[in-house]
Design a protein around this motif. Structure first.
Motif, short mmCIF file in Angstrom:
data_model
loop_
_atom_site.label_atom_id
_atom_site.label_comp_id
_atom_site.label_asym_id
_atom_site.label_seq_id
_atom_site.Cartn_x
_atom_site.Cartn_y
_atom_site.Cartn_z
N ALA A 1 39.44 37.27 43.93
CA ALA A 1 39.93 38.52 43.33
C ALA A 1 39.12 39.71 43.83
CB ALA A 1 39.86 38.43 41.81
N ARG A 2 37.82 39.50 44.08
CA ARG A 2 36.98 40.57 44.62
C ARG A 2 37.48 41.03 45.98
NH1 ARG A 2 31.37 38.43 44.45
NH2 ARG A 2 32.03 37.35 46.35
N LEU A 3 37.97 40.07 46.79
CA LEU A 3 38.55 40.46 48.08
C LEU A 3 39.70 41.44 47.90
CD1 LEU A 3 38.77 36.98 49.87
CD2 LEU A 3 37.01 38.72 50.18
N LEU A 4 40.51 41.21 46.86
CA LEU A 4 41.65 42.08 46.62
C LEU A 4 41.26 43.47 46.16
CD1 LEU A 4 44.01 39.56 44.80
CD2 LEU A 4 44.27 40.46 47.11
N MET A 5 40.08 43.59 45.59
CA MET A 5 39.65 44.87 45.03
C MET A 5 39.00 45.80 46.04
SD MET A 5 40.64 44.84 41.93
CE MET A 5 39.87 46.42 41.58
N LEU A 6 38.30 45.23 47.01
CA LEU A 6 37.47 46.04 47.89
C LEU A 6 38.25 46.56 49.10
CD1 LEU A 6 34.16 43.97 47.78
CD2 LEU A 6 34.93 45.82 46.28
N PRO A 7 37.86 47.71 49.64
CA PRO A 7 38.61 48.32 50.74
C PRO A 7 38.31 47.75 52.11
CG PRO A 7 36.79 49.75 50.12
CD PRO A 7 36.78 48.60 49.15
#
Length: 209
Positions: free
Chosen positions: A146-152
């Motif tokens: 999910a962190r991958l989906l959040m970061l630019p």
């Protein structure tokens, strides 16, 4: 992905030594926007070591790493590259929601991203406020995804992303890779098992000592 797509990450004659013995190299590759590359090699060939060199946590013996055409440094990699390794890199006493807010505070947020939407997408709806230390290994991996989906970050470095995941989780990783490539991102992936990603963008990089 086309041959004219921008090169996001490039290695030129990259070598790594341990106690003056070669681990891998020289390695040359150019990772383009929209591309997923599988790093292959026998056990001990340096796949995880390469990932750590590319994140700046290990220093290469020789060669260069370029990010968006510029010489790599810890300053340039922050926010531009995200690494997911064997350990999920989460704060155990924080909840999944708090961990994602913490990551966004450090590295920024991808346009249109939402914490609760990201957690729902990885199958953690209902676990947003549970302490991470109470989650299973597979659920912790999902928080890291999910962190991958959040970061630019446009470049993902994923070391064994399929570990600790069931069949549904493996399919989730593949969907995330597909989506990232479609948005113009790129990813470098290692896997000790058979590769499960079969997207059109897949290419292979072979490591040799």
């Amino acid at each position: 992905m086309t041959a004219s797509a921008a090169v996001l990450l490039e290695a030129r004659s990259l070598c790594f030594l341990r106690q003056d013995e070669p681990v891998f190299g020289p390695v040359d590759f150019a990772l383009r926007a929209g591309e997923i590359a599988l790093v292959e090699g026998d056990n001990g060939s340096g796949k995880t070591t390469l990932m750590r060199v590319l994140t700046g946590t290990l220093r290469a013996a020789s060669g260069d790493v370029l990010l968006d055409g510029a010489r790599f440094s810890l300053d340039t990699v922050a926010g531009a590259v995200v690494f997911l390794g064997h350990h999920p890199g989460l704060k155990a006493d924080l909840s999944p929601r708090e961990n994602l807010h913490f990551a966004v505070g450090l590295y920024g947020i991808r346009t249109g991203a939402d914490v609760d939407d990201a957690l729902a997408e990885v199958g953690l709806a209902g676990y947003e406020d549970e302490a991470v230390r109470r989650l299973s290994a597979g659920q912790k991996k999902r928080v890291a995804l999910a962190r991958l989906l959040m970061l630019p970050a446009r470049v993902w470095l994923l070391d064994e992303p399929y570990a600790n995941l069931d069949r549904e989780g493996i399919a989730l990783v593949n969907r995330l890779l597909d989506g990232h490539a479609a948005r113009g991102g790129a990813a470098l992936v290692t896997s000790h098992g058979a590769v499960t990603f079969a997207g059109d963008a897949l290419r292979r990089i072979r490591l040799h000592a």
